[in-house]
Design a protein around this motif. Structure first.
Motif, PDB file in Angstrom:
ATOM      1  N   TRP A  85       0.795  -1.223   0.000  1.00 57.76           N
ATOM      2  CA  TRP A  85       0.000   0.000   0.000  1.00 57.76           C
ATOM      3  C   TRP A  85       0.835   1.284   0.000  1.00 57.76           C
ATOM      4  O   TRP A  85       0.421   2.277  -0.631  1.00 57.76           O
ATOM      5  CB  TRP A  85      -1.011  -0.013   1.150  1.00 57.76           C
ATOM      6  CG  TRP A  85      -0.509   0.417   2.490  1.00 57.76           C
ATOM      7  CD1 TRP A  85      -0.064  -0.375   3.496  1.00 57.76           C
ATOM      8  CD2 TRP A  85      -0.436   1.763   2.979  1.00 57.76           C
ATOM      9  NE1 TRP A  85       0.299   0.360   4.578  1.00 57.76           N
ATOM     10  CE2 TRP A  85       0.078   1.690   4.290  1.00 57.76           C
ATOM     11  CE3 TRP A  85      -0.746   3.011   2.447  1.00 57.76           C
ATOM     12  CZ2 TRP A  85       0.306   2.807   5.079  1.00 57.76           C
ATOM     13  CZ3 TRP A  85      -0.529   4.145   3.229  1.00 57.76           C
ATOM     14  CH2 TRP A  85      -0.015   4.036   4.518  1.00 57.76           C
ATOM     15  N   PRO A  86       2.031   1.348   0.652  1.00 60.49           N
ATOM     16  CA  PRO A  86       2.798   2.602   0.576  1.00 60.49           C
ATOM     17  C   PRO A  86       3.167   2.983  -0.857  1.00 60.49           C
ATOM     18  O   PRO A  86       3.162   4.164  -1.217  1.00 60.49           O
ATOM     19  CB  PRO A  86       4.043   2.304   1.413  1.00 60.49           C
ATOM     20  CG  PRO A  86       3.609   1.230   2.365  1.00 60.49           C
ATOM     21  CD  PRO A  86       2.678   0.382   1.570  1.00 60.49           C
ATOM     22  N   PHE A  87       3.461   1.967  -1.673  1.00 58.74           N
ATOM     23  CA  PHE A  87       3.819   2.254  -3.062  1.00 58.74           C
ATOM     24  C   PHE A  87       2.584   2.520  -3.919  1.00 58.74           C
ATOM     25  O   PHE A  87       2.614   3.390  -4.798  1.00 58.74           O
ATOM     26  CB  PHE A  87       4.632   1.095  -3.642  1.00 58.74           C
ATOM     27  CG  PHE A  87       6.064   1.068  -3.157  1.00 58.74           C
ATOM     28  CD1 PHE A  87       7.000   1.932  -3.701  1.00 58.74           C
ATOM     29  CD2 PHE A  87       6.452   0.215  -2.138  1.00 58.74           C
ATOM     30  CE1 PHE A  87       8.308   1.938  -3.244  1.00 58.74           C
ATOM     31  CE2 PHE A  87       7.761   0.210  -1.671  1.00 58.74           C
ATOM     32  CZ  PHE A  87       8.692   1.081  -2.231  1.00 58.74           C
ATOM     33  N   LEU A  88       1.508   1.786  -3.654  1.00 55.16           N
ATOM     34  CA  LEU A  88       0.274   2.027  -4.418  1.00 55.16           C
ATOM     35  C   LEU A  88      -0.209   3.468  -4.231  1.00 55.16           C
ATOM     36  O   LEU A  88      -0.536   4.165  -5.204  1.00 55.16           O
ATOM     37  CB  LEU A  88      -0.817   1.041  -3.974  1.00 55.16           C
ATOM     38  CG  LEU A  88      -0.668  -0.397  -4.457  1.00 55.16           C
ATOM     39  CD1 LEU A  88      -1.682  -1.298  -3.769  1.00 55.16           C
ATOM     40  CD2 LEU A  88      -0.834  -0.468  -5.981  1.00 55.16           C
ATOM     41  N   VAL A  89      -0.244   3.914  -2.990  1.00 54.12           N
ATOM     42  CA  VAL A  89      -0.689   5.284  -2.707  1.00 54.12           C
ATOM     43  C   VAL A  89       0.279   6.302  -3.313  1.00 54.12           C
ATOM     44  O   VAL A  89      -0.134   7.303  -3.905  1.00 54.12           O
ATOM     45  CB  VAL A  89      -0.831   5.499  -1.188  1.00 54.12           C
ATOM     46  CG1 VAL A  89      -1.166   6.954  -0.884  1.00 54.12           C
ATOM     47  CG2 VAL A  89      -1.897   4.580  -0.616  1.00 54.12           C
ATOM     48  N   SER A  90       1.565   6.038  -3.189  1.00 55.44           N
ATOM     49  CA  SER A  90       2.575   6.959  -3.729  1.00 55.44           C
ATOM     50  C   SER A  90       2.484   7.057  -5.247  1.00 55.44           C
ATOM     51  O   SER A  90       2.607   8.153  -5.819  1.00 55.44           O
ATOM     52  CB  SER A  90       3.977   6.493  -3.327  1.00 55.44           C
ATOM     53  OG  SER A  90       4.123   6.438  -1.928  1.00 55.44           O
ATOM     54  N   ILE A  91       2.263   5.921  -5.902  1.00 54.29           N
ATOM     55  CA  ILE A  91       2.132   5.903  -7.360  1.00 54.29           C
ATOM     56  C   ILE A  91       0.915   6.702  -7.797  1.00 54.29           C
ATOM     57  O   ILE A  91       0.984   7.511  -8.733  1.00 54.29           O
ATOM     58  CB  ILE A  91       2.044   4.450  -7.875  1.00 54.29           C
ATOM     59  CG1 ILE A  91       3.392   3.746  -7.698  1.00 54.29           C
ATOM     60  CG2 ILE A  91       1.616   4.414  -9.345  1.00 54.29           C
ATOM     61  CD1 ILE A  91       3.327   2.236  -7.908  1.00 54.29           C
ATOM     62  N   VAL A  92      -0.211   6.483  -7.112  1.00 60.10           N
ATOM     63  CA  VAL A  92      -1.449   7.191  -7.467  1.00 60.10           C
ATOM     64  C   VAL A  92      -1.283   8.696  -7.275  1.00 60.10           C
ATOM     65  O   VAL A  92      -1.627   9.496  -8.168  1.00 60.10           O
ATOM     66  CB  VAL A  92      -2.636   6.667  -6.621  1.00 60.10           C
ATOM     67  CG1 VAL A  92      -3.859   7.559  -6.816  1.00 60.10           C
ATOM     68  CG2 VAL A  92      -2.965   5.232  -7.017  1.00 60.10           C
ATOM     69  N   ILE A  93      -0.746   9.106  -6.137  1.00 58.52           N
ATOM     70  CA  ILE A  93      -0.581  10.542  -5.847  1.00 58.52           C
ATOM     71  C   ILE A  93       0.370  11.187  -6.863  1.00 58.52           C
ATOM     72  O   ILE A  93       0.060  12.229  -7.457  1.00 58.52           O
ATOM     73  CB  ILE A  93      -0.054  10.748  -4.414  1.00 58.52           C
ATOM     74  CG1 ILE A  93      -1.124  10.361  -3.386  1.00 58.52           C
ATOM     75  CG2 ILE A  93       0.385  12.201  -4.201  1.00 58.52           C
ATOM     76  CD1 ILE A  93      -0.638  10.395  -1.950  1.00 58.52           C
TER      77      ILE A  93
END
Length: 482
Positions: A39-47
């Motif tokens: 999730w840290p990377f998923l959120v970072s990618i989306v943002i």
């Protein structure tokens, strides 16, 4: 200033940065890190990608793009990269302080390798991958990558590449800059891939081979073990990485010459001779100076050669704690920190070509004092140094020295002693990583306060971009329209 075009290019860079985080997701899946790793990377990618798309959705009608825009885009892109690239560290809880996370990421993209992490081995594989992958991205330059893959920016390509590629002069391997960028990246990634394979064949685990190859290729130096390369205790790995670091410290235009069998360009290259000369002389002097500390000649040669290679290429990997070496050897290493690699390489520092020009100019001035009527041109690479190049190199040194003193004063506010403060600035400004004393090869930067940590983050980015792109941001004239 064409503000809309600057925003457009910055948006495209952020979108590419979001895409570059995706491999870390696969690493999290491979090592079964579960939702906490994903999730840290998923959120970072989306943002990161969403913001990038939002500000670059519509291409401006006026697409003229010149030197001022090029400098601003490069500076803002690297600051934005360091901010958005730090999000996975913050969201995962691995680095709770945003300023520390910014420092760690700026260190990665600027290929410095300085760290605030006391226990790097506690990080999950996905974060270790991203942390070292930033070296690979920053080594050749993320904007050079962008030039290779994104649509043409009219007349702006040359100003972006000139602002990001280090060195006193800017050279193309092809007439078209886009073609040059692609060729440079193919050479760069091919050399990295070969290094990964050779490290794996030498017994290093595959994951470790990737992250250490990223560090050597970008001359960055983030390790995944507390005692760096010494952990592997392998002569093969030490010598392979040492030679690789030296190769990545060479101007990549020379590899293009090798590719197309223009070998005479290599043998005639004066900067290469100076570069290898600094390595040879430094190696010989330190071997003599530290020989009494070693009972094995083979280990002596191995440690000194590796350390010289790591320092002059501004990589920062370590096999020995050179902070315990005699003062004479540490002074030589400090000198090599300032020298750095060749122009057009992934290495930091002032650059060998500038040092050579400074030395030749000094010798010329001495000769003029002895024989005022005897005026001979200063030659470099077989050609007279132009008045413009001479002025640019002099201005760079003056600006570099002034900024170094400013940063030293700020760092001294939270440093226990002068050696720590001086070497911390030298190591970050020249994109090396380890310094001496508290920030030595077996230490880290975690004890500095927020002001110093943030300042050193800017120092690393400024050192990677060779001062002027960041300085331009503080000029009111930069932001005027028109």
């Amino acid at each position: 200033m064409n503000h809309q075009m600057v925003s457009y290019v910055l948006g495209r860079i952020l979108f590419i940065t979001g895409i570059l985080m995706i491999p870390a997701l696969f690493v999290a899946l491979i090592y079964q890190e579960g939702w906490p790793g994903l999730w840290p990377f998923l959120v970072s990618i989306v943002i990161t990608s969403a913001i990038g798309l939002l500000i670059s959705l519509r291409k401006p009608l006026r697409t003229d793009f010149f030197a001022r825009e090029g400098l601003v885009v490069v500076a803002l892109s690297w600051l934005a990269l360091s901010f958005f690239g730090s999000l996975p560290f913050i969201f995962s809880g691995a680095i709770l302080n945003p300023i520390d996370a910014f420092f760690e990421t700026a260190s990665g993209f600027s290929t410095t390798g300085a760290s605030i992490l006391a226990n790097v081995e506690a990080l999950p594989h996905s974060l270790l991958w991203w942390r070292s992958f930033t070296h690979l991205i920053g080594g050749m330059g993320v904007l050079v990558l962008a030039l290779a893959v994104m649509p043409k920016i009219e007349s702006g390509d040359v100003f972006i590449m000139r602002a990001e590629v280090p060195g006193p002069t800017f050279g193309k391997v092809r007439t078209k800059l886009r073609s040059s960028a692609r060729i440079l990246y193919v050479i760069y990634l091919s050399m990295t891939g070969i290094l990964v394979l050779l490290l794996a064949l030498g017994g290093m685990p595959l994951f470790d081979s990737f992250v250490h190859a990223f560090g050597a290729a970008g001359t960055g130096g983030f390790g995944i073990k507390s005692n760096s390369i010494a952990y592997y205790n392998s002569a093969y790995i030490d010598y392979l990485l040492a030679v690789s670091m030296i190769l990545f410290g060479v101007n990549f235009n020379l590899y293009y010459a090798i590719l197309f069998m223009r070998l005479k360009n290599i043998f005639k290259n004066e900067e290469l001779r100076w570069y290898l000369g600094f390595i040879a002389v430094g190696f010989a002097l330190i071997c003599i100076n530290v020989s009494h500390l070693y009972s094995s000649v083979s280990l002596l040669f191995r440690d000194v050669f590796f350390t010289i290679s790591s320092i002059i290429t501004t990589t920062g990997y370590a096999t020995a704690n050179f902070d315990t070496w005699p003062v004479f050897s540490k002074v030589i290493l400090l000198f090599l920190m300032f020298v750095g690699g060749m122009a057009g390489s992934t290495a930091g520092g002032i650059k060998v070509s500038r040092i050579a020009i400074y030395i030749k100019t000094t010798i010329q001035e001495i000769r003029l004092n002895v024989s005022p009527n005897r005026r001979l041109p200063i030659l470099f690479e077989g050609k007279p140094i132009s008045a413009l190049l001479s002025r640019q190199t002099s201005v760079y040194l003056i600006t570099y020295t002034f900024m170094f003193v400013v940063f030293l004063m700020i760092t001294a506010l939270s440093s226990p002693n002068f050696i720590t403060a001086f070497s911390a600035v030298a190591a970050t400004f020249n994109n090396i990583g380890p310094g001496l004393d508290m920030v030595g090869p077996m230490g880290n930067y975690s004890d500095f306060d927020n002001l110093t940590t943030f300042t050193l983050s800017l120092v690393m980015i400024m050192g990677r971009l060779e001062l002027f792109p960041i300085l331009v941001l503080f000029s009111p004239r930069t932001w005027r329209r028109g």
